[in-house]
Design a protein around this motif. Sequence first.
Motif, PDB file in Angstrom:
ATOM      1  N   ALA A  96       0.827  -1.214   0.000  1.00  0.00           N
ATOM      2  CA  ALA A  96       0.000   0.000   0.000  1.00  0.00           C
ATOM      3  C   ALA A  96       0.860   1.262   0.000  1.00  0.00           C
ATOM      4  CB  ALA A  96      -0.960   0.001   1.178  1.00  0.00           C
ATOM      5  N   SER A  97       1.990   1.201  -0.694  1.00  0.00           N
ATOM      6  CA  SER A  97       2.869   2.370  -0.805  1.00  0.00           C
ATOM      7  C   SER A  97       2.336   3.319  -1.866  1.00  0.00           C
ATOM      8  CB  SER A  97       4.290   1.944  -1.170  1.00  0.00           C
ATOM      9  OG  SER A  97       4.843   1.121  -0.166  1.00  0.00           O
ATOM     10  N   ASN A  98       2.649   4.585  -1.706  1.00  0.00           N
ATOM     11  CA  ASN A  98       2.246   5.591  -2.677  1.00  0.00           C
ATOM     12  C   ASN A  98       3.347   5.805  -3.708  1.00  0.00           C
ATOM     13  OD1 ASN A  98      -0.163   6.037  -1.228  1.00  0.00           O
ATOM     14  ND2 ASN A  98       0.856   7.506   0.108  1.00  0.00           N
ATOM     15  N   VAL A  99       2.990   6.468  -4.801  1.00  0.00           N
ATOM     16  CA  VAL A  99       3.955   6.818  -5.841  1.00  0.00           C
ATOM     17  C   VAL A  99       3.802   8.303  -6.138  1.00  0.00           C
ATOM     18  CG1 VAL A  99       4.735   6.410  -8.211  1.00  0.00           C
ATOM     19  CG2 VAL A  99       3.854   4.505  -6.846  1.00  0.00           C
ATOM     20  N   VAL A 100       4.903   9.021  -6.153  1.00  0.00           N
ATOM     21  CA  VAL A 100       4.901  10.441  -6.496  1.00  0.00           C
ATOM     22  C   VAL A 100       5.682  10.607  -7.793  1.00  0.00           C
ATOM     23  CG1 VAL A 100       5.556  12.768  -5.801  1.00  0.00           C
ATOM     24  CG2 VAL A 100       4.794  11.119  -4.080  1.00  0.00           C
ATOM     25  N   ILE A 101       4.992  11.059  -8.839  1.00  0.00           N
ATOM     26  CA  ILE A 101       5.624  11.279 -10.140  1.00  0.00           C
ATOM     27  C   ILE A 101       5.783  12.784 -10.322  1.00  0.00           C
ATOM     28  CG2 ILE A 101       5.500  10.848 -12.615  1.00  0.00           C
ATOM     29  CD1 ILE A 101       3.621   8.515 -12.037  1.00  0.00           C
ATOM     30  N   GLU A 102       7.020  13.250 -10.288  1.00  0.00           N
ATOM     31  CA  GLU A 102       7.317  14.668 -10.373  1.00  0.00           C
ATOM     32  C   GLU A 102       7.894  15.009 -11.749  1.00  0.00           C
ATOM     33  OE1 GLU A 102       9.729  15.966  -6.990  1.00  0.00           O
ATOM     34  OE2 GLU A 102       9.356  13.989  -6.112  1.00  0.00           O
ATOM     35  N   LYS A 191      -4.389   1.514   0.858  1.00  0.00           N
ATOM     36  CA  LYS A 191      -4.435   1.544  -0.595  1.00  0.00           C
ATOM     37  C   LYS A 191      -3.314   2.444  -1.120  1.00  0.00           C
ATOM     38  CE  LYS A 191      -8.491  -0.565  -0.317  1.00  0.00           C
ATOM     39  NZ  LYS A 191      -8.699  -1.974  -0.710  1.00  0.00           N
ATOM     40  N   SER A 192      -2.946   2.237  -2.384  1.00  0.00           N
ATOM     41  CA  SER A 192      -1.883   3.026  -3.002  1.00  0.00           C
ATOM     42  C   SER A 192      -2.466   4.222  -3.757  1.00  0.00           C
ATOM     43  CB  SER A 192      -1.067   2.167  -3.971  1.00  0.00           C
ATOM     44  OG  SER A 192      -0.368   1.147  -3.274  1.00  0.00           O
ATOM     45  N   THR A 193      -1.831   5.364  -3.586  1.00  0.00           N
ATOM     46  CA  THR A 193      -2.229   6.583  -4.285  1.00  0.00           C
ATOM     47  C   THR A 193      -1.057   7.069  -5.124  1.00  0.00           C
ATOM     48  OG1 THR A 193      -3.680   7.183  -2.442  1.00  0.00           O
ATOM     49  CG2 THR A 193      -3.137   8.921  -4.026  1.00  0.00           C
ATOM     50  N   VAL A 194      -1.326   7.385  -6.384  1.00  0.00           N
ATOM     51  CA  VAL A 194      -0.304   7.893  -7.298  1.00  0.00           C
ATOM     52  C   VAL A 194      -0.591   9.368  -7.553  1.00  0.00           C
ATOM     53  CG1 VAL A 194       0.764   7.682  -9.578  1.00  0.00           C
ATOM     54  CG2 VAL A 194      -0.043   5.631  -8.379  1.00  0.00           C
ATOM     55  N   LEU A 195       0.387  10.215  -7.310  1.00  0.00           N
ATOM     56  CA  LEU A 195       0.235  11.657  -7.485  1.00  0.00           C
ATOM     57  C   LEU A 195       1.130  12.141  -8.613  1.00  0.00           C
ATOM     58  CD1 LEU A 195       0.451  12.616  -3.704  1.00  0.00           C
ATOM     59  CD2 LEU A 195      -1.617  12.258  -5.042  1.00  0.00           C
ATOM     60  N   CYS A 196       0.547  12.847  -9.563  1.00  0.00           N
ATOM     61  CA  CYS A 196       1.304  13.459 -10.654  1.00  0.00           C
ATOM     62  C   CYS A 196       1.362  14.957 -10.388  1.00  0.00           C
ATOM     63  CB  CYS A 196       0.639  13.202 -12.002  1.00  0.00           C
ATOM     64  SG  CYS A 196       0.436  11.448 -12.396  1.00  0.00           S
ATOM     65  N   ILE A 222       4.040  10.977   1.681  1.00  0.00           N
ATOM     66  CA  ILE A 222       5.456  10.839   1.354  1.00  0.00           C
ATOM     67  C   ILE A 222       6.128   9.677   2.071  1.00  0.00           C
ATOM     68  CG2 ILE A 222       7.702  11.996   1.472  1.00  0.00           C
ATOM     69  CD1 ILE A 222       5.822  12.967  -0.719  1.00  0.00           C
ATOM     70  N   HIS A 223       5.664   9.360   3.279  1.00  0.00           N
ATOM     71  CA  HIS A 223       6.308   8.308   4.059  1.00  0.00           C
ATOM     72  C   HIS A 223       6.304   6.978   3.300  1.00  0.00           C
ATOM     73  CE1 HIS A 223       7.694   6.082   7.530  1.00  0.00           C
ATOM     74  NE2 HIS A 223       6.691   5.240   7.391  1.00  0.00           N
ATOM     75  N   GLY A 224       7.468   6.480   2.988  1.00  0.00           N
ATOM     76  CA  GLY A 224       7.600   5.199   2.296  1.00  0.00           C
ATOM     77  C   GLY A 224       7.208   5.212   0.841  1.00  0.00           C
ATOM     78  N   ALA A 225       6.998   6.396   0.261  1.00  0.00           N
ATOM     79  CA  ALA A 225       6.528   6.488  -1.126  1.00  0.00           C
ATOM     80  C   ALA A 225       7.663   6.251  -2.126  1.00  0.00           C
ATOM     81  CB  ALA A 225       5.912   7.864  -1.379  1.00  0.00           C
ATOM     82  N   VAL A 226       7.289   5.762  -3.297  1.00  0.00           N
ATOM     83  CA  VAL A 226       8.212   5.657  -4.423  1.00  0.00           C
ATOM     84  C   VAL A 226       8.189   7.001  -5.153  1.00  0.00           C
ATOM     85  CG1 VAL A 226       8.721   4.470  -6.586  1.00  0.00           C
ATOM     86  CG2 VAL A 226       7.721   3.198  -4.669  1.00  0.00           C
ATOM     87  N   ARG A 227       9.343   7.655  -5.263  1.00  0.00           N
ATOM     88  CA  ARG A 227       9.407   8.964  -5.908  1.00  0.00           C
ATOM     89  C   ARG A 227      10.137   8.860  -7.239  1.00  0.00           C
ATOM     90  NH1 ARG A 227      11.089  13.678  -1.804  1.00  0.00           N
ATOM     91  NH2 ARG A 227      10.827  14.818  -3.764  1.00  0.00           N
ATOM     92  N   ILE A 228       9.474   9.314  -8.297  1.00  0.00           N
ATOM     93  CA  ILE A 228      10.038   9.265  -9.648  1.00  0.00           C
ATOM     94  C   ILE A 228      10.116  10.683 -10.184  1.00  0.00           C
ATOM     95  CG2 ILE A 228       9.750   8.359 -11.977  1.00  0.00           C
ATOM     96  CD1 ILE A 228       8.108   6.077 -10.789  1.00  0.00           C
ATOM     97  N   ASP A 229      11.318  11.147 -10.457  1.00  0.00           N
ATOM     98  CA  ASP A 229      11.533  12.494 -10.988  1.00  0.00           C
ATOM     99  C   ASP A 229      11.793  12.387 -12.488  1.00  0.00           C
ATOM    100  OD1 ASP A 229      12.212  15.082 -11.621  1.00  0.00           O
ATOM    101  OD2 ASP A 229      13.665  15.330  -9.995  1.00  0.00           O
ATOM    102  N   LEU A 230      10.883  12.936 -13.285  1.00  0.00           N
ATOM    103  CA  LEU A 230      11.000  12.857 -14.745  1.00  0.00           C
ATOM    104  C   LEU A 230      11.749  14.038 -15.346  1.00  0.00           C
ATOM    105  CD1 LEU A 230       7.482  11.457 -15.704  1.00  0.00           C
ATOM    106  CD2 LEU A 230       9.599  10.224 -15.211  1.00  0.00           C
ATOM    107  N   GLY A 231      12.280  14.913 -14.506  1.00  0.00           N
ATOM    108  CA  GLY A 231      13.129  15.984 -15.006  1.00  0.00           C
ATOM    109  C   GLY A 231      12.367  17.125 -15.636  1.00  0.00           C
ATOM    110  N   ASP A 232      13.034  17.809 -16.574  1.00  0.00           N
ATOM    111  CA  ASP A 232      12.449  19.017 -17.167  1.00  0.00           C
ATOM    112  C   ASP A 232      12.419  19.008 -18.689  1.00  0.00           C
ATOM    113  OD1 ASP A 232      15.135  19.204 -17.662  1.00  0.00           O
ATOM    114  OD2 ASP A 232      15.442  21.102 -16.604  1.00  0.00           O
TER     115      ASP A 232
END
Length: 243
Positions: A96-102, A191-196, A222-232
């Motif tokens: 139930a980890s979250n994902v942050v797509i930046e 549950k898992s939440t994905v944030l764009c 943010i706690h325990g979330a998978v963070r994906i940085d897609l750059g610029d």
Amino acid sequence: MSVKLGVVPACLYMSNSPMMFLSNRGSFRPETSGAYTLRRRGRRRPKSGSAIGARAVARLAGSGGPIGDYYGSANRRGIDGVLIREAGTCQFMESASNVVIEGCTGTGKSYLACCLVKQACRMRRGARYIRLPDLLMERDELAATERSNAKILKKYARYEILVLDEWLTEDVNDVDISFLFELIERRYAAKSTVLCTQYTPAEWHGRLGGGVQADSMVDRLIHGAVRIDLGDVNVRKLLAEKK
């Protein structure tokens, strides 16, 4: 060839749209592109939410090919392709980890999120994609007939993976913040939440009002979330220039 789901619960129900309904009364057909053709059976067209549903259907249909395609593209752009490939297995849902797509505009945040939604559907897991502005709009529409937010909170708390696109792109007021706090609290550790988002988590606190609820939301997301940085790199602009 269509595959019937039998008694498998709803896997994908996109923003009240009858075009995107998958349940024990529906079926899906995998295509070579990795997308799905979803067929509707026995459901009446909803009276509201059609515009929201149309936007979600268009986004999901036009995005989110096989995760392998995105993995190759990420490597060429200097992004951590291994992290993306691991996220593409949806194993983060088991804990139930979250994902942050930046990333900046046009970097492929929505595309990657749709890849995750479609992979979850292939795994027969409950999934939902919606833009945050559309979610708040749906809540406002229901407020005209409902005395509380209990119904919509229960609805969005149940999905095993929920994608909130355009996270905090627009300003939110105190009512929005309280609603989001309740939704995040119900989904936390379950549950898992994905944030764009175009904003870093460090900026979320201020955009969420800077109060106690902002502290709680940022910590839970943010706690325990998978963070994906897609750059610029604006991929959308690059592809347009090649045409």
